[in-house]
Design an enzyme around this catalytic site. Structure first.
Site, mmCIF file in Angstrom:
data_model
loop_
_atom_site.group_PDB
_atom_site.id
_atom_site.type_symbol
_atom_site.label_atom_id
_atom_site.label_comp_id
_atom_site.label_asym_id
_atom_site.label_seq_id
_atom_site.Cartn_x
_atom_site.Cartn_y
_atom_site.Cartn_z
ATOM 1 N N HIS A 65 0.831 -1.208 0.000
ATOM 2 C CA HIS A 65 0.000 0.000 0.000
ATOM 3 C C HIS A 65 0.871 1.267 0.000
ATOM 4 O O HIS A 65 0.624 2.205 -0.753
ATOM 5 C CB HIS A 65 -0.902 -0.051 1.243
ATOM 6 N N GLU A 68 2.349 1.745 -3.348
ATOM 7 C CA GLU A 68 1.345 2.248 -4.292
ATOM 8 C C GLU A 68 1.264 3.775 -4.202
ATOM 9 O O GLU A 68 1.184 4.468 -5.214
ATOM 10 C CB GLU A 68 -0.017 1.615 -3.974
ATOM 11 N N HIS A 69 1.304 4.310 -2.985
ATOM 12 C CA HIS A 69 1.280 5.769 -2.830
ATOM 13 C C HIS A 69 2.591 6.387 -3.328
ATOM 14 O O HIS A 69 2.583 7.399 -4.007
ATOM 15 C CB HIS A 69 1.121 6.133 -1.350
ATOM 16 N N GLU A 143 4.484 9.464 2.941
ATOM 17 C CA GLU A 143 3.343 8.610 2.579
ATOM 18 C C GLU A 143 3.187 7.442 3.547
ATOM 19 O O GLU A 143 2.084 7.007 3.819
ATOM 20 C CB GLU A 143 3.505 8.083 1.154
ATOM 21 N N GLU A 165 -4.634 6.791 6.944
ATOM 22 C CA GLU A 165 -5.712 6.174 6.167
ATOM 23 C C GLU A 165 -6.136 4.871 6.852
ATOM 24 O O GLU A 165 -7.315 4.588 7.001
ATOM 25 C CB GLU A 165 -5.211 5.890 4.743
HETATM 26 ZN ZN LIG Z 1 -4.163 4.540 0.237
#
Ligand SMILES: [Zn+2]
Length: 972
Positions: A65, A68-69, A143, A165
């Site tokens: 994850h 991905e950011h 991130e 998040e």
């Molecule tokens: Zn995310």
């Protein structure tokens, strides 16, 4: 291209036609790098490119994850801080995103403009293969996670976009439950790990581990590429080859198998989720039974199990759902079949029950399934579920999503496990085979094989626990305190320096030179005008009809808009309840189960809703009770027959049935509230301002939720009133007077539909009724609404019309600038929230909001400071052009014929004509920096009103109590 021919490094392996998606598909292999590619050629101009990697996580630190950011935060060719955001600002993209799954990471883009499509591919290819994460570890810190310390006296904090998040994700009971299913059923595989990252685990991730993961998995030999649409394949292949795939040599991947071969010994698991202090703990548990359904299933079994889930749990007639409800095993029952894993999972959940019922829950499921397998499933419900599945497959309507994206993702989900990515799209063969086997006990066989006789299963109990959020936060603070106390002065100073350093980098603007690396279209690349939406206004038997024609592939979409202006404001909640009940209770001719089967067997669905349409340049709005249906053209008359049956003879005398519906409705609203707190806060806030705001709050906001809550609590006493209200409202609304018809279909079937509609109109009651107006005066409450969450949803706003301002094209551009520049940098990048937006509606309603936000007061301050940003707004020509292109392309999003029909009809009601649309578009196109700066006065006036509403953590609300009129729990 011919078989085996080599072009731009790609060899064509196979080619076949797939009628189901009207495409020619090609499998290609990039010989040197080992990249595999799947091409779908067709006439769809909404082109799609996606690249996916297998990314199996070894732990729950969230590497896939965070990667991905991070890869979207600058790369070799595209050196600005956030190329992804620059694309959102100024591309004509119809879809741009990145998604982390439990086992893979996918980067898709879509556009209807050819040049734009290549630009998007360029940025994405460079991002995944040559990201700046190797050169700049701050990307990972921002991130992923980092320590934040401004000075040595402050408390040490952990920040990071993904960290935050995931704090938000793990606040929801459903998320905790669903994420634990894989973990418990497949404990020895990668699925036991949380690819998104568990908040407590994320801070264990080091930069080195993170980098090693990219090195290992982001290689062409581990990627799958999908191209879809009307683009030129050879040009696309040449592009992907040069400078990208040709930079790599094939490598052996050796990714371990992810199969759980040993059936876990553990047969049950118990977990907890957070509850508010003043919430009742009574009947708040969840029970779940989940099964691993074989492995690498063939498409027929996947389709079969999908339909079986619908049969057993998806409709009002579903036998397993009904039995569990009848035995009082939960207030809401739902099923799920997830076939996107190597080992698909089937699960049954009872929501809001008591943990002591665990055994009974298992027994009743076994008993019901055994009886179904032995005695057979009711044939009507089987046919109904098969029909609706078939309808949806053929309709292939994915709302606003590009078709190629949905086909591509579904193909990829299977491709990463098997060598056949196409089978899953070719539904005709398995569908036909299933239909032939229905009578020979096909579904009964599935029940026996994959459920009854299946030992690979687990029961999960999820129990509510008060004070869990506080406990966790306290522990976290404690741990950080301890950690800080062990740090030497020089270590502390290092963290302070890093904090400052990161902040400075976040605040620093990209240089013009870096920004210029992102390709940008010219204004002349934009379409001159947006697609005209043609609506023909006509009469059918004295009623106004609005007709839109397009290629609907033999499906008719019909809406009946019944005037609902006569409903008293006090009755709005009852009306909203009524539309949720219609079609789910007994009628004169049918039991509710028969009715559900009839609807699903003949049509693509019949829906009821309460809609509003605000009239342009006016405070007035229309209220309609809308009936929507879709069906194959010759079947529209069945839709009409059923609609009349429902509206003229629904019975509200089955008390238990009504109670079930109320509870399910309440439960589904709770789930929505949990993941869209910003919407709850916005809707609530707008109800402080005007009548239409009050309307929305009463029919779909928190007010409506509380109404359901009270109704459920005191059902026995309120039932008689309910019956009386629903009957009266239905009689007053179901009326030919002021009823308007909306039709979207292909030209050939127009006559047929008109004829059928005429027949229907003959039966309608026809009597005059009077109009009511909303009576309550809105009141500004500035509420803080507490939820058991670790994050906030902050909203502030007002209505600019009331302050004497008019809507303009510059506002449309401004909301984009604010969302992708000002608020993005302050609330997201610096503040650590997941998102932040501002919306300025035509009617003047303005809302600033944040999503999954760790802050509260700080965010309000950011909103307040918008005027400073605006005053100094002085972009380059290029920057401004970017915002305009982005704004125009959002106005020009491609619409399906069905969506065009809906938009056109809504414009008719709102009195918005083509001229208004055209001049708004011209205004957007002609927006200059000074027009944006001129909005300062309006924004200052709106924010000066200090109207706010915040949904969030109770402790946080209390700490900031001075900004609120009152603080109260949301679920009460
Ligand atoms: Zn995310």
């Amino acid at each position: 291209m011919k078989n085996n021919e080599l072009k731009y490094g790609f060899r064509l392996i196979s080619e076949e036609r797939i009628d189901e998606i009207s495409s020619i598909s090609r499998r290609l292999m990039h010989e040197q790098s080992g990249a595999e590619l799947l091409h779908f050629e067709n006439t769809d101009n909404n082109k799609v490119f996606l690249i996916g990697f297998k990314t199996p996580p070894d732990n729950s630190r969230g590497i896939p994850h965070i990667l991905e950011h991070c890869v979207l935060n600058g790369s070799r060719k595209f050196t600005c801080k956030e190329p992804f955001v620059e694309l959102l600002k100024g591309s004509m993209q119809t879809f741009t995103n990145a998604m982390t799954y439990p086992d893979k990471t996918v980067y898709p883009v879509a556009s209807t403009n050819n040049q734009d499509f290549f630009n998007l591919m360029d940025v994405y290819m460079d991002a995944v293969f040559f990201p700046n994460i190797y050169l700049n570890s701050d990307i990972f810190r921002q991130e992923g996670w980092h320590y934040k310390l401004n000075n040595s006296e402050d408390n040490l904090e952990i920040k990071g976009v993904v960290y935050n998040e995931m704090e938000g994700v793990f606040s929801s009971p459903e998320q905790i439950l669903f994420r634990s299913i894989m973990k418990s059923l497949l404990p020895d595989t990668i699925y036991a790990n949380e690819s998104g990252g568990e908040p407590d685990e994320i801070p264990k991730l080091t930069y080195e581990e993170f980098i090693a993961f990219h090195k290992k998995y982001y290689h062409p030999s581990n990627c799958k590429i999908i191209l879809y649409g009307d683009g030129n394949l050879e040009k696309q292949l040449a592009f992907l080859n040069e400078g990208y795939l040709d930079q790599f040599q094939r490598k052996e991947m050796n990714i371990d198998s992810w199969m759980q071969t040993k059936i876990p010994k553990n047969k049950s698991v118990e977990l907890v989720y957070p509850l508010l202090e003043d919430e009742s703990e009574n009947a708040k548990a969840y029970l779940n039974l989940s099964y691993v359904v074989g492995n690498n299933l063939n498409p027929e079994t996947v389709l079969g199990m999908d339909i079986l889930e619908h049969i057993l749990l998806g409709t009002p007639a579903s036998p397993l759902k009904n039995r569990l409800l009848k035995e009082n095993l939960g207030k809401d029952i739902f099923g799920q079949f997830d076939s996107e894993l190597l080992q698909p999972i089937f699960s049954i959940t009872a929501k809001h029950t008591i943990p002591e019922k665990k055994e009974e829950f298992g027994n009743i499921i076994n008993e019901t399934l055994s009886s179904l397998a032995e005695n057979g499933i009711n044939e009507q419900i089987v046919r109904a579920s098969v029909n609706i599945k078939e309808f949806r497959l053929r309709e292939a309507d994915f709302g606003g999503y590009p078709k190629g994206l949905v086909f591509g993702l579904s193909s990829l989900a299977h491709w990463i496990y098997s060598d056949n990515p196409l089978e899953i799209l070719e539904f005709e063969k398995p569908l036909k085979s299933i239909k032939e086997k229905i009578e020979n006990g096909y579904f009964e066989g599935l029940i026996k094989e994959y459920l009854i006789d299946n030992p690979h299963r687990i029961t999960i109990s999820l129990l509510p626990k008060k004070g869990l959020t506080e406990e966790r936060m306290l522990k976290k603070t404690e741990n950080l305190k301890n950690y800080k106390s062990e740090l030497s002065d020089s270590e502390l100073n290092a963290i302070i320096a890093e904090t400052n350093n990161l902040r400075e980098k976040q605040i620093a603007e990209d240089s013009e030179e870096n920004l210029k690396t992102i390709p940008l279209l010219k204004l002349s690349d934009l379409n001159r005008r947006s697609d005209k939406i043609e609506i023909i206004s006509d009469d059918i038997d004295g009623n106004r009809s609005l007709l839109h024609t397009g290629d609907t592939r033999g499906i008719g979409y019909v809406k009946y808009f019944f005037d609902a202006q006569m409903i008293f404001q006090d009755d709005l909640k009852w009306t909203s309840l009524l539309v949720s009940i219609l079609g789910k209770v007994n009628t004169e001719k049918y039991s509710y189960k028969q009715l559900s089967n009839e609807i699903l067997f003949h049509t693509g669905g019949i829906g009821f809703s309460l809609d509003t349409f605000q009239i342009e340049d006016s405070e007035e709005f229309l209220t309609k009770l809308t009936v929507s249906t879709k069906a194959l053209n010759p079947k529209i008359k069945d839709s009409n027959r059923l609609i009349h049956e429902i509206l003229s003879s629904s019975k509200f005398d089955d008390k238990n049935r009504i109670r079930e519906i109320v509870r399910e409705l309440k439960s589904r609203m709770e789930m929505t509230i949990a993941h869209s707190g910003h919407q709850v806060a916005s809707t609530r806030l707008l109800s402080y301002l005007n009548s239409i705001g009050i309307h929305h709050e009463c029919t779909g906001g928190l007010e409506f939720y509380r109404f359901l809550f009270q109704l459920d609590m005191d059902f026995d006493n309120k039932y008689e009133t309910l019956k009386d209200k629903l009957n009266k409202i239905l009689i007053s609304v179901y009326n030919k007077q002021n009823m308007i018809i909306g039709v979207t279909s292909d030209l050939d079937s127009e006559k047929l539909l008109k004829h059928d509609i005429k027949d229907y109109l003959m039966q309608l009651p026809d009597s005059k009724s009077s109009k009511q107006t909303i009576t309550t005066t809105p009141k500004i409450l500035n509420e803080g609404l507490s939820i058991p969450s670790r994050v906030q949803y902050v909203a502030q706003g007002y209505n600019f019309r009331e302050l004497g301002f008019k809507h303009s094209g510059a506002m449309t551009v401004f909301s984009r600038i604010a969302g992708l520049d000002y608020l993005w940098n302050t609330v997201r990048v610096q503040g650590g929230a997941y998102g932040s937006f501002v919306s300025l509606a035509r009617n003047g309603d303005t809302v600033f909001s944040s999503y999954r936000d760790p802050n509260l007061k700080k965010t309000l301050q950011v909103f307040q400071d918008t005027n400073e940003y605006l005053k100094q707004f002085n972009p380059s020509e290029r920057e401004m052009r970017k915002y305009i292109i982005g704004s125009i392309s959002s106005l020009d999003k491609p619409l399906t014929p069905k969506m065009k029909g809906s938009v056109g009809i809504a414009r008719y009601f709102k009195k918005i004509n083509e001229d208004i649309i055209k001049s708004h578009r011209e205004e957007v196109r002609g927006t200059k920096p000074e027009h944006i700066r001129e909005l300062t006065e309006m924004i200052v006036a709106v924010l000066e009103k200090k109207v706010i509403c915040v949904v969030g953590n109770e402790g946080k609300l209390q700490k900031n109590k001075s900004v609120f009129g009152k603080i109260l729990p949301i679920f009460n």
